[in-house]
Enzyme design. Structure first.
Site, PDB file in Angstrom:
ATOM      1  N   HIS A 235      12.711   4.210  46.921  1.00 62.50           N
ATOM      2  CA  HIS A 235      11.736   3.150  46.625  1.00 62.50           C
ATOM      3  C   HIS A 235      11.999   1.870  47.411  1.00 62.50           C
ATOM      4  CE1 HIS A 235      10.359   5.761  43.419  1.00 62.50           C
ATOM      5  NE2 HIS A 235      11.589   5.796  42.930  1.00 62.50           N
ATOM      6  N   ASN A 295       3.778  -9.446  44.342  1.00 63.39           N
ATOM      7  CA  ASN A 295       4.989 -10.166  44.724  1.00 63.39           C
ATOM      8  C   ASN A 295       4.593 -11.603  45.035  1.00 63.39           C
ATOM      9  OD1 ASN A 295       7.031  -8.090  44.612  1.00 63.39           O
ATOM     10  ND2 ASN A 295       5.979  -7.161  46.333  1.00 63.39           N
ATOM     11  N   ARG A 297       5.668 -14.197  46.504  1.00 62.38           N
ATOM     12  CA  ARG A 297       6.557 -14.777  47.515  1.00 62.38           C
ATOM     13  C   ARG A 297       6.177 -14.209  48.865  1.00 62.38           C
ATOM     14  NH1 ARG A 297       9.420 -10.233  48.631  1.00 62.38           N
ATOM     15  NH2 ARG A 297       9.967  -8.848  46.915  1.00 62.38           N
TER      16      ARG A 297
END
Length: 626
Positions: A235, A295, A297
């Protein structure tokens, strides 16, 4: 415009932010731990502040120290990079409360998208399609096992606060669920301080596709198209590219519209990424692509988006944080060409990708044209305390084939020593027939792993040319001549026995043309390259046969770490492949298994033991044959 900036990070992302800030005339401040006192990001910044011991929890994860450093140096703003505190809403709020500028999204947006279960519920309410699964509060193992059975195996257990591939386990059958859940929760608690998990249906031929979004404080949100991050191992993304292979305009429009809708649902400001999972069994279709997470960021793989859009995303971050509107409207953004990124890690594919630490005595990034983002230079060390990334390699071209060809050239000429890397593994991935044909999904690496692991000995041509007599001389020792030797009443031998990283091999030698290898190594050693893999070659008489693999049942620690689980006791009977213990290192769990059927003759550690590299952990005696 911001005039001074503290980067609350380290390594390549800190160097990346510093480069753009300097080009914009912004003064930069670095922070560093004991281990990073001489690091490249420290050397690159205008000023640097020591913030504590080497472990991240005592330095880079201590928000109060970072804010104090900003105050002490007069920095106006803090850029978090990725990882560490970049998605910590409490830290973002503390930065704002301290009167500083936070280069990132609003704390409320981070909170809304920070927990995967809550984010999915929010996205479903906003009309964004989500994957089927369980996202509730009940964390009782028996209850979760029942939900997994209802969803149908295989399932994916995911830490709700997870990221970077940590806190995630695929479970194929009900019998494996309890162990996978316990392991996932341990890793999640250690990495994120939150053991809460959700369960999703595992899609058998998934593609990981994400969309770069950007918002400003004036209510504008745009997308910068998609990236394909399907090549993953455990992953963890390995190779990324933009745009996504096989994406038609209709599907792209629907996907990117969903991403913008997701960003607007949380009043998003700054750079963010909406991650989707696609069922690629029938190609890419809008009705078979679902939201996974956001996410909040800048992403590790952001350079591929920059390459196809000619946008500096860090510059956009700094402008938006300064209160400016987005530099471009949606209709001013377009895709031009193709880009790929490969993550060069200090790890040994031949040993299960265990991190490889130590000094980078030789670091030659390779031939060919590529953008290189790195936080180290030759002579620096790969530390056991942080992510072992050496560099990101980014290539581009008019189309996918050109970008892949450039990447293969770069990776194939990579030379790093004595730290091991995944360069040879990456080279084999980007030159694999299925990759070149865009027959990819998240199972690509697992399916093709035996073909992707570099051989233990270089091919005959590389070995022969690397040991050419006329090229290997350091003034005092001629390895080629030593290998060829002299035989009474016979012509000189044209083959020689050599040690390749401690393994016996036969090499043809002669007066040959140049081949890439290191010429300033100690007498009696040559370093040669074979498609990105660096090998150490010495005469067999120098190394001796003692470097062979004895297979004596001694299980040694592959790296420094902490024992977090012991599954056996002295005297227990074990079978080949049975888990003996679990070692935690670099925030990842490494299961060590029995090399053959036998019995545990010696156990030297217990749960909680801190061990050094090559420390004896367990000794297994081979079962006697009847």
């Amino acid at each position: 415009m911001i005039q001074s900036l503290l980067i609350a990070n380290r390594g390549e992302i800190a160097c990346r932010v510093i480069r753009t800030a300097r080009a914009m005339g912004i003064r930069t401040v670095a922070v560093y731990s004991d281990a990073d006192a001489k690091a490249l990001h420290v050397r690159s910044a205008d000023e640097a502040v020591h913030i504590g011991p080497s472990p991240a929890r005592e330095s880079y994860l201590v928000g109060a120290k970072i804010i104090a450093a900003a105050k002490a140096t007069g920095a106006e703003a803090i850029h978090p990079g990725y990882g560490f505190l970049s998605e910590n809403a409490e830290f973002a709020q503390a930065v704002i409360d301290a009167g500083l500028i936070w280069v990132g999204p609003k704390p409320a947006s981070i909170t809304a998208m920070g927990l995967k279960d809550a984010a999915k519920q929010l996205m479903a309410a906003a009309g964004v399609p989500v994957t089927p699964g369980y996202m509730g509060e009940n964390q009782d193992p028996a209850f979760l096992a029942e939900r997994a059975a209802e969803i149908g195996y295989p399932v994916l257990i995911k830490a709700v606060a997870g990221g970077g591939g940590k806190g995630m386990r695929k479970v194929e059958a009900a019998a494996d669920f309890a162990d996978a859940l316990a392991s996932c929760q341990r890793e999640a608690a250690a990495s994120f301080g939150n053991a809460h998990v959700l369960i999703e249906k595992y899609i058998r031929r998934p593609r990981h596709i994400e969309v770069q979004v950007f918002g400003d404080s004036h209510g504008n949100v745009v997308h910068l198209f998609e990236r394909d991050c399907s090549l993953q191992r455990r992953h963890q993304k390995v190779i990324e590219e933009a745009p996504a292979p096989g994406m038609d305009e209709v599907t792209r429009e629907a996907l990117c519209a969903a991403a913008v809708k997701a960003a607007k649902a949380v009043d998003y400001v700054g750079a963010g990424t909406i991650e989707f999972i696609a069922d690629a069994s029938e190609g890419l279709r809008a009705d078979r692509i679902w939201f996974m997470e956001m996410n909040t960021r800048l992403q590790v793989e952001h350079p591929v988006t920059e390459e196809i859009t000619s946008v500096d995303l860090v510059e956009w971050q700094l402008r938006v944080a300064s209160g400016e509107p987005l530099p471009k409207r949606q209709d001013e953004l377009s895709i031009n060409g193709w880009a790929m990124e490969a993550r060069l890690y200090a790890e040994d594919p031949a040993k299960g990708f265990l991190p490889s630490i130590g000094k980078l005595e030789w670091l030659a990034i390779g031939a060919g044209s590529a953008r290189v983002e790195t936080g180290v230079s030759q002579g620096d060390a790969v530390s056991p305390f942080y992510d072992p990334m050496i560099a990101k390699l980014i290539t581009s071209g008019s189309g996918r084939d050109a970008a892949a060809e450039a990447m293969a050239e770069k990776l194939g000429s990579m030379n790093v020593w004595p730290v091991r890397t995944n360069a040879g593994f990456l080279y084999r991935a980007v030159t694999h027939a299925d990759f070149l044909a865009a027959h990819i999904d998240t199972g690509f690496i697992e399916r093709n792993l035996p073909e992707l692991i570099p051989p233990s000995v270089p091919n005959a041509q590389a070995l022969r040319e690397g040991l050419a007599i006329n090229r290997w001389q350091d003034g005092s020792y001629d390895l080629g001549a030593e290998l060829v030797g002299f035989r009474l009443n016979s012509s000189p031998r044209q083959t020689a026995m050599v040690s390749v990283d401690g393994q016996l091999a036969e090499a043809a030698v002669g007066n040959l043309s140049d081949y890439p290898f290191r010429t300033d190594e100690p007498a009696g050693r040559a370093l040669i390259n074979d498609h990105g893999q660096t090998y150490s070659i010495t005469p067999w008489r120098v190394d001796g046969a003692g470097h062979g693999h004895a297979g004596d049942g001694a299980i040694l620690a592959p790296m420094p770490g902490k024992v977090i689980a012991v599954e056996v006791a002295e005297g227990d009977t074990v079978t080949k492949g049975q888990k003996l213990l679990v070692l935690e290192a670099m925030k990842m769990e490494h299961a060590l298994t029995a090399p053959f059927d036998g019995a545990v003759a010696e156990l030297t550690v217990a749960v909680g033991s801190q061990v050094q590299v090559e420390a004896l952990l367990v000794r297994v005696e081979k079962a006697k044959e009847d």
